[in-house]
Design a protein around this motif. Structure first.
Motif, PDB file in Angstrom:
ATOM      1  N   ARG A  76       1.440  10.621 -45.197  1.00  0.00           N
ATOM      2  CA  ARG A  76       1.832   9.251 -45.546  1.00  0.00           C
ATOM      3  C   ARG A  76       1.210   8.229 -44.580  1.00  0.00           C
ATOM      4  NH1 ARG A  76       2.267   4.813 -45.518  1.00  0.00           N
ATOM      5  NH2 ARG A  76       3.927   3.387 -46.121  1.00  0.00           N
ATOM      6  N   PHE A  77       1.160   8.563 -43.273  1.00  0.00           N
ATOM      7  CA  PHE A  77       0.784   7.558 -42.281  1.00  0.00           C
ATOM      8  C   PHE A  77      -0.589   7.758 -41.641  1.00  0.00           C
ATOM      9  CE2 PHE A  77       5.374   7.000 -42.512  1.00  0.00           C
ATOM     10  CZ  PHE A  77       5.460   5.616 -42.610  1.00  0.00           C
ATOM     11  N   LEU A  78      -1.246   8.868 -41.901  1.00  0.00           N
ATOM     12  CA  LEU A  78      -2.572   9.109 -41.321  1.00  0.00           C
ATOM     13  C   LEU A  78      -3.622   9.151 -42.421  1.00  0.00           C
ATOM     14  CD1 LEU A  78      -1.671  11.902 -38.744  1.00  0.00           C
ATOM     15  CD2 LEU A  78      -1.901   9.448 -38.326  1.00  0.00           C
ATOM     16  N   PRO A  79      -4.834   8.621 -42.200  1.00  0.00           N
ATOM     17  CA  PRO A  79      -5.246   7.931 -40.980  1.00  0.00           C
ATOM     18  C   PRO A  79      -4.479   6.625 -40.788  1.00  0.00           C
ATOM     19  CG  PRO A  79      -7.069   8.014 -42.581  1.00  0.00           C
ATOM     20  CD  PRO A  79      -5.899   8.681 -43.201  1.00  0.00           C
ATOM     21  N   GLY A  80      -4.276   6.279 -39.523  1.00  0.00           N
ATOM     22  CA  GLY A  80      -3.578   5.049 -39.188  1.00  0.00           C
ATOM     23  C   GLY A  80      -3.219   5.013 -37.715  1.00  0.00           C
ATOM     24  N   PRO A  81      -2.666   3.889 -37.259  1.00  0.00           N
ATOM     25  CA  PRO A  81      -2.379   3.682 -35.840  1.00  0.00           C
ATOM     26  C   PRO A  81      -1.082   4.364 -35.401  1.00  0.00           C
ATOM     27  CG  PRO A  81      -1.775   1.732 -37.073  1.00  0.00           C
ATOM     28  CD  PRO A  81      -2.380   2.692 -38.056  1.00  0.00           C
ATOM     29  N   VAL A  82      -1.021   5.679 -35.655  1.00  0.00           N
ATOM     30  CA  VAL A  82       0.189   6.459 -35.413  1.00  0.00           C
ATOM     31  C   VAL A  82      -0.198   7.754 -34.701  1.00  0.00           C
ATOM     32  CG1 VAL A  82       2.191   7.547 -36.518  1.00  0.00           C
ATOM     33  CG2 VAL A  82       1.149   5.533 -37.565  1.00  0.00           C
ATOM     34  N   THR A  83       0.585   8.149 -33.700  1.00  0.00           N
ATOM     35  CA  THR A  83       0.427   9.441 -33.048  1.00  0.00           C
ATOM     36  C   THR A  83       1.632  10.286 -33.459  1.00  0.00           C
ATOM     37  OG1 THR A  83      -0.699   8.420 -31.164  1.00  0.00           O
ATOM     38  CG2 THR A  83       0.189  10.643 -30.835  1.00  0.00           C
ATOM     39  N   VAL A  84       1.365  11.396 -34.134  1.00  0.00           N
ATOM     40  CA  VAL A  84       2.429  12.236 -34.706  1.00  0.00           C
ATOM     41  C   VAL A  84       2.579  13.513 -33.871  1.00  0.00           C
ATOM     42  CG1 VAL A  84       3.271  13.360 -36.798  1.00  0.00           C
ATOM     43  CG2 VAL A  84       1.775  11.361 -36.991  1.00  0.00           C
ATOM     44  N   ILE A  85       3.762  13.735 -33.349  1.00  0.00           N
ATOM     45  CA  ILE A  85       4.006  14.898 -32.501  1.00  0.00           C
ATOM     46  C   ILE A  85       4.492  16.070 -33.343  1.00  0.00           C
ATOM     47  CG2 ILE A  85       5.340  15.790 -30.550  1.00  0.00           C
ATOM     48  CD1 ILE A  85       5.460  12.865 -29.547  1.00  0.00           C
ATOM     49  N   VAL A  86       3.741  17.186 -33.251  1.00  0.00           N
ATOM     50  CA  VAL A  86       4.052  18.401 -34.015  1.00  0.00           C
ATOM     51  C   VAL A  86       3.782  19.631 -33.136  1.00  0.00           C
ATOM     52  CG1 VAL A  86       3.551  17.341 -36.255  1.00  0.00           C
ATOM     53  CG2 VAL A  86       1.725  18.503 -35.006  1.00  0.00           C
ATOM     54  N   GLU A  87       4.154  20.791 -33.641  1.00  0.00           N
ATOM     55  CA  GLU A  87       3.901  22.028 -32.903  1.00  0.00           C
ATOM     56  C   GLU A  87       2.406  22.309 -32.866  1.00  0.00           C
ATOM     57  OE1 GLU A  87       4.874  26.826 -33.099  1.00  0.00           O
ATOM     58  OE2 GLU A  87       6.013  25.459 -34.367  1.00  0.00           O
ATOM     59  N   ARG A  88       1.933  22.734 -31.703  1.00  0.00           N
ATOM     60  CA  ARG A  88       0.511  23.061 -31.536  1.00  0.00           C
ATOM     61  C   ARG A  88       0.277  24.538 -31.812  1.00  0.00           C
ATOM     62  NH1 ARG A  88       0.092  24.440 -25.069  1.00  0.00           N
ATOM     63  NH2 ARG A  88      -1.503  25.863 -25.735  1.00  0.00           N
ATOM     64  N   ARG A  89      -0.961  24.854 -32.134  1.00  0.00           N
ATOM     65  CA  ARG A  89      -1.372  26.263 -32.223  1.00  0.00           C
ATOM     66  C   ARG A  89      -1.874  26.696 -30.841  1.00  0.00           C
ATOM     67  NH1 ARG A  89      -1.749  28.387 -37.399  1.00  0.00           N
ATOM     68  NH2 ARG A  89      -1.648  26.826 -39.052  1.00  0.00           N
ATOM     69  N   PRO A  90      -1.885  28.015 -30.566  1.00  0.00           N
ATOM     70  CA  PRO A  90      -2.319  28.502 -29.260  1.00  0.00           C
ATOM     71  C   PRO A  90      -3.789  28.234 -28.952  1.00  0.00           C
ATOM     72  CG  PRO A  90      -1.132  30.218 -30.475  1.00  0.00           C
ATOM     73  CD  PRO A  90      -1.345  29.076 -31.411  1.00  0.00           C
ATOM     74  N   SER A  91      -4.589  27.857 -29.956  1.00  0.00           N
ATOM     75  CA  SER A  91      -6.016  27.598 -29.726  1.00  0.00           C
ATOM     76  C   SER A  91      -6.236  26.358 -28.852  1.00  0.00           C
ATOM     77  CB  SER A  91      -6.753  27.433 -31.054  1.00  0.00           C
ATOM     78  OG  SER A  91      -6.158  26.396 -31.818  1.00  0.00           O
ATOM     79  N   LEU A  92      -5.231  25.501 -28.731  1.00  0.00           N
ATOM     80  CA  LEU A  92      -5.363  24.326 -27.872  1.00  0.00           C
ATOM     81  C   LEU A  92      -5.012  24.720 -26.442  1.00  0.00           C
ATOM     82  CD1 LEU A  92      -3.733  21.533 -30.067  1.00  0.00           C
ATOM     83  CD2 LEU A  92      -6.167  21.949 -29.648  1.00  0.00           C
ATOM     84  N   PRO A  93      -5.798  24.246 -25.458  1.00  0.00           N
ATOM     85  CA  PRO A  93      -5.528  24.629 -24.069  1.00  0.00           C
ATOM     86  C   PRO A  93      -4.249  23.985 -23.537  1.00  0.00           C
ATOM     87  CG  PRO A  93      -7.316  23.023 -24.154  1.00  0.00           C
ATOM     88  CD  PRO A  93      -6.975  23.367 -25.583  1.00  0.00           C
ATOM     89  N   ASP A  94      -3.575  24.701 -22.639  1.00  0.00           N
ATOM     90  CA  ASP A  94      -2.369  24.162 -22.000  1.00  0.00           C
ATOM     91  C   ASP A  94      -2.659  22.862 -21.273  1.00  0.00           C
ATOM     92  OD1 ASP A  94      -0.713  26.158 -22.902  1.00  0.00           O
ATOM     93  OD2 ASP A  94      -0.785  27.337 -21.052  1.00  0.00           O
TER      94      ASP A  94
END
Length: 194
Positions: free
Chosen positions: A77-95
């Motif tokens: 609903r809100f992306l793309p747009g000036p919003v940062t959405v916090i969700v669960e990450r996958r392990p592929s992203l570094p700590d």
């Protein structure tokens, strides 16, 4: 310099500055812990203050995150747009990106140049191109010298609007930072909770 120059620099593990529909962003390969550390150093940002993930689309975000059904509905609903959405990450992203947390902020900027860059690179760090504690940058002439000299490429997209993104955790119904579209986001959240 051009988007192509910036994309090449990112693929070489370097940091770049790019325009968005809010403020200028400081980007490096968000999947590369060393590149992420470079962004923390350039900003002078505490390592326990996580960075967000910039991607060209919600579908691209799903490769790196695990949103619930409600969170994905919010993202679409809100992306793309000036919003940062916090969700669960996958392990592929570094700590290093998330300060070891299991959640990450996702940005899909509604800006032609930013999207063009994100289409040509791995996911980028999505953080403002200012030193921690300093005002956000809306013109490249306002870049701190340490950032200007520390990045490989600055993509000048002219003056940006300057309103920060709204940071929201739609799964928990919490707005962490009010910015662009905050009232609309609040209405969406309350409608689902009502």
């Amino acid at each position: 310099m051009s988007v192509a120059d910036a994309a090449a620099a990112v693929r070489d593990g370097l940091a770049v500055v790019y325009p968005t529909e809010t403020v200028y962003g400081l980007g490096a390969d968000a999947t590369d812990a060393d590149a992420v550390e470079q962004v923390f150093d350039l900003k002078g940002r505490p390592r326990d203050n996580p960075l967000s993930l910039g991607v060209p689309s919600v579908d691209a975000a799903l490769d790196y995150t695990r949103p619930t059904e409600r969170e994905e509905r919010f993202m679409r609903r809100f992306l793309p747009g000036p919003v940062t959405v916090i969700v669960e990450r996958r392990p592929s992203l570094p700590d290093a990106l998330t300060a070891g947390r299991d959640r990450v902020g996702v940005r899909v900027p509604d800006h032609e140049t930013a999207l063009e860059l994100l289409e040509r690179t791995p996911p980028l760090t999505a953080t403002s191109a200012n030193r921690s504690g300093s005002p956000s940058v809306t013109r490249v002439t306002d870049l701190d010298d340490r950032i200007r000299e520390g990045v490989a490429v600055v993509v000048d997209g002219g003056e940006t609007p300057g309103t920060e993104s709204t940071v929201v955790d739609p799964g928990r119904g919490v707005i962490h930072r009010r910015g662009a579209m905050a009232d609309e986001i609040e209405a969406w959240l309350s409608k689902l909770q009502g």
